[in-house]
Design an enzyme around this catalytic site. Structure first.
Site, PDB file in Angstrom:
ATOM      1  N   GLY A 137       0.187  -3.554   9.464  1.00 39.67           N
ATOM      2  CA  GLY A 137       0.476  -4.959   9.704  1.00 39.67           C
ATOM      3  C   GLY A 137       1.397  -5.246  10.869  1.00 39.67           C
ATOM      4  O   GLY A 137       1.721  -6.408  11.130  1.00 39.67           O
ATOM      5  N   SER A 153      -0.643  -0.313  13.083  1.00 40.92           N
ATOM      6  CA  SER A 153      -0.943  -0.016  11.687  1.00 40.92           C
ATOM      7  C   SER A 153       0.043  -0.762  10.808  1.00 40.92           C
ATOM      8  O   SER A 153       1.054  -1.294  11.282  1.00 40.92           O
ATOM      9  CB  SER A 153      -0.840   1.494  11.418  1.00 40.92           C
ATOM     10  OG  SER A 153       0.486   1.940  11.631  1.00 40.92           O
ATOM     11  N   GLU A 205     -11.589  -1.905   8.729  1.00 45.19           N
ATOM     12  CA  GLU A 205     -10.937  -0.912   9.587  1.00 45.19           C
ATOM     13  C   GLU A 205     -11.236   0.483   9.076  1.00 45.19           C
ATOM     14  O   GLU A 205     -11.762   0.666   7.958  1.00 45.19           O
ATOM     15  CB  GLU A 205      -9.415  -1.131   9.618  1.00 45.19           C
ATOM     16  CG  GLU A 205      -8.977  -2.447  10.230  1.00 45.19           C
ATOM     17  CD  GLU A 205      -7.456  -2.590  10.264  1.00 45.19           C
ATOM     18  OE1 GLU A 205      -6.759  -1.623   9.915  1.00 45.19           O
ATOM     19  OE2 GLU A 205      -6.982  -3.674  10.637  1.00 45.19           O
ATOM     20  N   ARG A 222       9.293   1.092   4.501  1.00 43.34           N
ATOM     21  CA  ARG A 222       8.756   1.802   3.349  1.00 43.34           C
ATOM     22  C   ARG A 222       9.519   3.122   3.201  1.00 43.34           C
ATOM     23  O   ARG A 222       9.464   3.996   4.058  1.00 43.34           O
ATOM     24  CB  ARG A 222       7.271   2.073   3.560  1.00 43.34           C
ATOM     25  CG  ARG A 222       6.550   2.562   2.339  1.00 43.34           C
ATOM     26  CD  ARG A 222       5.124   2.961   2.697  1.00 43.34           C
ATOM     27  NE  ARG A 222       4.394   1.880   3.340  1.00 43.34           N
ATOM     28  CZ  ARG A 222       3.352   2.081   4.146  1.00 43.34           C
ATOM     29  NH1 ARG A 222       2.953   3.289   4.429  1.00 43.34           N
ATOM     30  NH2 ARG A 222       2.725   1.053   4.677  1.00 43.34           N
ATOM     31  N   GLU A 235     -11.658   0.683   5.144  1.00 38.02           N
ATOM     32  CA  GLU A 235     -11.257  -0.550   4.463  1.00 38.02           C
ATOM     33  C   GLU A 235     -12.351  -1.607   4.536  1.00 38.02           C
ATOM     34  O   GLU A 235     -13.015  -1.759   5.573  1.00 38.02           O
ATOM     35  CB  GLU A 235      -9.982  -1.102   5.093  1.00 38.02           C
ATOM     36  CG  GLU A 235      -8.758  -0.209   4.900  1.00 38.02           C
ATOM     37  CD  GLU A 235      -7.513  -0.823   5.499  1.00 38.02           C
ATOM     38  OE1 GLU A 235      -6.936  -1.728   4.864  1.00 38.02           O
ATOM     39  OE2 GLU A 235      -7.123  -0.410   6.607  1.00 38.02           O
ATOM     40  N   ASP A 283      -2.396   4.977   3.631  1.00 38.51           N
ATOM     41  CA  ASP A 283      -1.202   4.687   2.828  1.00 38.51           C
ATOM     42  C   ASP A 283      -1.567   4.195   1.426  1.00 38.51           C
ATOM     43  O   ASP A 283      -0.944   4.602   0.440  1.00 38.51           O
ATOM     44  CB  ASP A 283      -0.265   3.702   3.548  1.00 38.51           C
ATOM     45  CG  ASP A 283      -0.959   2.466   4.087  1.00 38.51           C
ATOM     46  OD1 ASP A 283      -2.145   2.242   3.766  1.00 38.51           O
ATOM     47  OD2 ASP A 283      -0.306   1.715   4.841  1.00 38.51           O
ATOM     48  N   THR A 284      -2.604   3.352   1.308  1.00 40.56           N
ATOM     49  CA  THR A 284      -2.995   2.883  -0.019  1.00 40.56           C
ATOM     50  C   THR A 284      -3.517   4.017  -0.891  1.00 40.56           C
ATOM     51  O   THR A 284      -3.520   3.920  -2.119  1.00 40.56           O
ATOM     52  CB  THR A 284      -4.077   1.796   0.084  1.00 40.56           C
ATOM     53  OG1 THR A 284      -5.245   2.339   0.707  1.00 40.56           O
ATOM     54  CG2 THR A 284      -3.583   0.608   0.891  1.00 40.56           C
TER      55      THR A 284
END
Length: 411
Positions: free
Chosen positions: A163, A161, A292, A375, A280, A299-300
């Site tokens: 990236g 996840s 996906e 993050r 997504e 998260d977005t």
């Protein structure tokens, strides 16, 4: 044994949360607002959700025996996965036993935690459009896959996840490097990678899709939040905004595909398959490609804490409990990520007061600062339009810095 839950569930429900990151922390708070008892599990102590949960457990969730032991000794109503790296066969076993309901169901978790399964499922559905792709188990198969996808292409671990382990390659000569990156940086290495055609898109969107119980119709219904736009760097999101500017035709296509995939997950699994899914898509004009899907808050989607009365966390919790949901957008909003610039021991955060004074909200996750580009928090803002909200969130995130505790002596 197939379980048919009584909806809405009687409260307080007991929840086992598998994964205790920032998304799990907000989920825990949302569950607790409805009186639920949360047991938060993760691979390290003091993870964000553990800081607010009633109980916490440290274990390697990819270890089937360890996870089976945990599932055997806790008595819960719901098992709620929050991360990809889980021994999902154990979730299927607990679901079959009828001892707890897996959210949204064990099949959905197994399929969506593995890019190979979810992409193959999506590709099998006539209403769903995907980019060209192939799976590879070694460098030679990766090179052969590139003949199908063309170049440039993306190489990604099948279980990861944000990236992690992802590469964009423009030459077959980069195949070995991409393979090594996927193997070493995946959340959990499965021995396979997915090779995907690069789509020349205008934007990427997340369509939060909610399967909830409608007592008036006596069935599960599907609702959608307004589309969320996002910008990535290195495969990881750095900001998101809602609503994303997409055409009516593109939005209708995305909704149709999201419904098709989530319905398939429900049909092939057990139980009502309730909850929020982060789906997504790539969008180019009126054209849309499925990318996906995650069977949990995305998260977005943290932007919904600023843009909606019921955030994605509230929606997930309400849906899995069989409670009413409201997916309506109330105001344009944006989120911007607060990142670390390096590993820091005993971290302290500076500039939070200035960020709050700018009109934004701030969430500090409480993670250990173990590396650069981790993050650590998010700034949230709303405004009269998306651009003003994005500007406010981005300025606020830029004001927050992290430094060792000794720096406070000079602050």
């Amino acid at each position: 044994m197939r379980t048919t839950p009584t909806l809405p569930m009687a409260l307080p429900a007991r929840i086992l949360l598998l994964g205790s990151g920032e998304l799990g922390k907000e989920l825990t708070i949302a569950f607790q607002r409805l009186g639920c008892h949360v047991i938060a599990a993760d691979s390290y102590p003091g993870a964000p959700a553990m800081q607010v949960a009633h109980e916490s457990v440290v274990l390697d969730m990819t270890d089937g025996q360890a996870l089976s032991s945990l599932l055997g000794r806790v008595h819960v109503d719901l098992v709620v996965p929050e991360v990809e790296a889980i021994a999902t066969d154990e979730l299927a076993a607990v679901e079959r036993s009828g001892r707890a309901r897996v959210v949204p169901n064990a099949f959905a978790v197994q399929a969506t935690m593995d890019r190979q399964r979810i992409r193959a499922l999506a590709d099998s559905l006539s209403a769903v459009r995907t980019s060209a792709f192939r799976f590879a188990s070694n460098v030679q198969e990766l090179r052969e896959a590139l003949r199908h996808t063309g170049l440039p292409a993306f190489v990604k671990p099948t279980m990861s996840s944000s990236g992690h382990g992802q590469s964009r390659i423009t030459s077959a000569d980069q195949a070995e490097e991409a393979w090594e990156r996927a193997c070493t940086q995946a959340r959990c290495h499965t021995g396979r990678v997915i090779v995907e055609e690069e789509i020349n898109f205008d934007c990427e969107i997340t369509l939060l899709t909610v399967r909830s119980w409608d007592p008036h119709q006596g069935r599960v219904v599907t609702g959608f939040c307004a589309p969320i736009g996002h910008r990535q760097e290195g495969g990881d999101y750095v900001e998101s905004w809602q609503p994303a500017a997409v055409s009516d035709a593109a939005l209708a296509s995305a909704r149709r595909m999201a419904r098709e995939v989530t319905d398939a997950l429900a049909v092939r699994g057990q139980g009502p398959c309730l909850g929020l899914f982060g789906v997504e898509f790539f969008v180019a004009g009126d054209e849309v490609w499925f990318s996906e899907l995650s069977p949990r808050p995305h998260d977005t989607g943290m932007v919904t804490m600023a843009s909606q009365d019921q955030s994605e966390f509230d929606l997930h919790v309400r849906a899995v409990l069989g409670m009413p949901v409201d997916t309506a957008l109330k105001r344009p909003g944006a989120s911007a990520v607060i990142m670390s610039t390096g590993a820091v021991e005993d971290a302290r955060y500076f500039g939070v007061a200035q960020a709050l004074a700018s009109g934004a909200g701030v969430r500090i996750f409480g993670k250990p600062v173990t590396r650069a580009d981790r993050r650590l928090g998010v700034a949230l803002a709303h405004g009269e339009d998306v651009e003003s909200a994005r500007s406010c969130a981005f300025r606020a995130a830029d004001l927050v810095t992290v430094a060792p505790a000794v720096a406070s002596l000079d602050a």
